[in-house]
Scaffold this active site. Structure first.
Site, mmCIF file in Angstrom:
data_model
loop_
_atom_site.group_PDB
_atom_site.id
_atom_site.type_symbol
_atom_site.label_atom_id
_atom_site.label_comp_id
_atom_site.label_asym_id
_atom_site.label_seq_id
_atom_site.Cartn_x
_atom_site.Cartn_y
_atom_site.Cartn_z
ATOM 1 N N GLU A 188 -7.210 16.662 10.379
ATOM 2 C CA GLU A 188 -8.151 17.054 11.425
ATOM 3 C C GLU A 188 -9.373 16.512 11.210
ATOM 4 O O GLU A 188 -9.630 16.277 9.849
ATOM 5 C CB GLU A 188 -7.792 18.444 11.688
ATOM 6 C CG GLU A 188 -6.531 18.803 11.886
ATOM 7 C CD GLU A 188 -5.804 18.215 13.481
ATOM 8 O OE1 GLU A 188 -6.675 17.891 14.319
ATOM 9 O OE2 GLU A 188 -4.530 17.674 13.415
ATOM 10 N N SER A 197 0.876 -1.279 0.121
ATOM 11 C CA SER A 197 0.061 0.052 -0.184
ATOM 12 C C SER A 197 0.736 1.308 0.013
ATOM 13 O O SER A 197 0.423 2.172 -0.327
ATOM 14 C CB SER A 197 -0.856 -0.045 1.204
ATOM 15 O OG SER A 197 -0.050 -0.049 2.399
ATOM 16 N N HIS A 211 0.982 5.306 5.879
ATOM 17 C CA HIS A 211 0.473 5.679 4.459
ATOM 18 C C HIS A 211 0.836 7.078 4.474
ATOM 19 O O HIS A 211 0.613 8.005 5.243
ATOM 20 C CB HIS A 211 -0.732 5.185 4.112
ATOM 21 C CG HIS A 211 -1.038 3.760 4.382
ATOM 22 N ND1 HIS A 211 -1.548 3.158 5.464
ATOM 23 C CD2 HIS A 211 -0.717 2.758 3.550
ATOM 24 C CE1 HIS A 211 -1.601 2.017 5.367
ATOM 25 N NE2 HIS A 211 -1.001 1.411 4.327
#
Length: 367
Positions: free
Chosen positions: A321, A153, A337
């Site tokens: 956020e 990934s 990631h």
């Protein structure tokens, strides 16, 4: 088979050999092309000049074309006689291929890029402050160098639903001219072992040819404890990596080993903590034994992340956020990631490694 599309309003002249695409052409399987959503697409005609005299304005729109699988050279014509334009373009898998096409009033840009199509459909997503598409030429090519990516990934092409998540492989095509097509076969959650057991290396081998490259980066999921993925660094991890190397050599392609990119874990002093351990040593040892190119992405990412620090790396990794990103409404704290900026920064390190290893065929075609 080649595909030629001339964009513009209903009733405008169609260039010979081209298919007219209007602002109202929604994709339909029987047609084989069209926009996924026409609500933000308009069309204008400025003059009678072939191809460049009319265009569509595809604000945030995606154009689909049903094509056979394989490598293509795509040529985009974009410009406006009366106004400056700014167009960005992503191809299948949300790959960034043309990040910034600027023209002044009266100028028409003709930009070429490569794309590797799997699944029988080319997807082109338009963005920019003032996007234009006058024409598209989609021409199959057997002459391009194909850069295959096998990984997890951290390498993969993310979907539109995952924005701003991005693997570094997703950003790599933008660094190459149309002579190199990046074929990103990386898939989230895979290890050297599960990638092979699922037949993914077999798929790559069906397409590999002499002169191509196979870049290999695993390790994150080889550390997992489940039987389907786990490998042992000095034994089964190396054994599985050898299978990728053998696959490349059997087709007269060039294998390149890449150490695992680091996760975002810092100690109290601001130094990056290594979560990969012996897996990194195993890759470096194998590259030395086999005498093949190694891109030490672990070392490169360590320098980058430590330079950015615990706070700066939040703009590299998938941090956001609450309410910052549509696809992560509750916020996200992901230390493995990357967001798009991070995927791009890591892709830059890969290009740096290409130069350091003197991979001349690839260097020759860097933008």
């Amino acid at each position: 088979m080649a595909y030629y599309y001339d964009f513009g309003p209903d009733g405008s002249e169609v260039s010979q050999g081209y298919t007219k695409v209007t602002a109202g052409d929604v994709y339909a399987r029987e047609r084989g092309y069209g926009f996924t959503d026409c609500s933000q697409v308009t069309a204008l005609q400025r003059n009678e000049e072939a191809l460049s005299g009319d265009f569509c304005i595809p604000f945030g729109a995606t154009f689909l074309a049903d094509v056979q699988d394989g490598n293509y050279i795509v040529t985009l014509t974009a410009g406006d006689k009366y106004a400056p334009t700014h167009t960005t373009l992503r191809s299948n898998g949300e790959r960034s291929v043309l990040p910034d096409i600027h023209t002044v009033a009266g100028q028409v840009a003709r930009e070429m890029f490569a794309v590797n199509v799997r699944g029988g459909q080319l997807k082109l997503s338009f963005g920019g402050l003032a996007p234009r598409v006058n024409s598209l030429e989609i021409v199959p090519s057997k002459e391009q160098v194909t850069l295959f990516l096998a990984g997890d990934s951290t390498v993969t092409d993310a979907s539109e639903d995952g924005f701003p998540f991005s693997g570094w492989g997703q950003q790599l095509q933008r660094f190459f001219k149309h002579d190199v097509a990046v074929a990103n076969h990386a898939e989230g959650g895979r290890s050297t072992k599960s990638f092979i057991s699922e037949g993914r290396l077999d798929v790559i081998q069906e397409e590999l040819k002499a002169g191509d490259y196979l870049f290999i980066q695993f390790g994150h999921n080889d550390q997992k404890n489940d039987e389907e993925r786990h490998t042992d660094p000095p034994t089964t991890y190396i054994e599985h990596l050898r299978k990728y190397i053998e696959a490349a050599y059997s087709h007269k392609a060039t294998p390149v080993l890449i150490t695992s990119v680091h996760r975002r874990f810092f100690d109290a002093s601001g130094k990056l903590q290594d979560t990969h351990g012996a897996y990194l040593d195993a890759v470096k040892q194998l590259a030395e034994e086999e005498g093949i190119a190694l891109i030490d992405l672990a070392a490169k990412s360590k320098r980058l992340f430590e330079a950015e620090g615990p706070e700066g790396t939040k703009s590299i990794f998938l941090w956001g956020e609450r309410g910052e990103w549509k696809n992560y409404p509750g916020g996200v704290r992901d230390n493995t990631h990357f967001q798009e900026r991070g995927g791009l920064r890591i892709a830059e390190l890969i290009v740096e490694g290409i130069r350091e290893n003197e991979l001349q065929t690839l260097i020759m075609y860097l933008r």
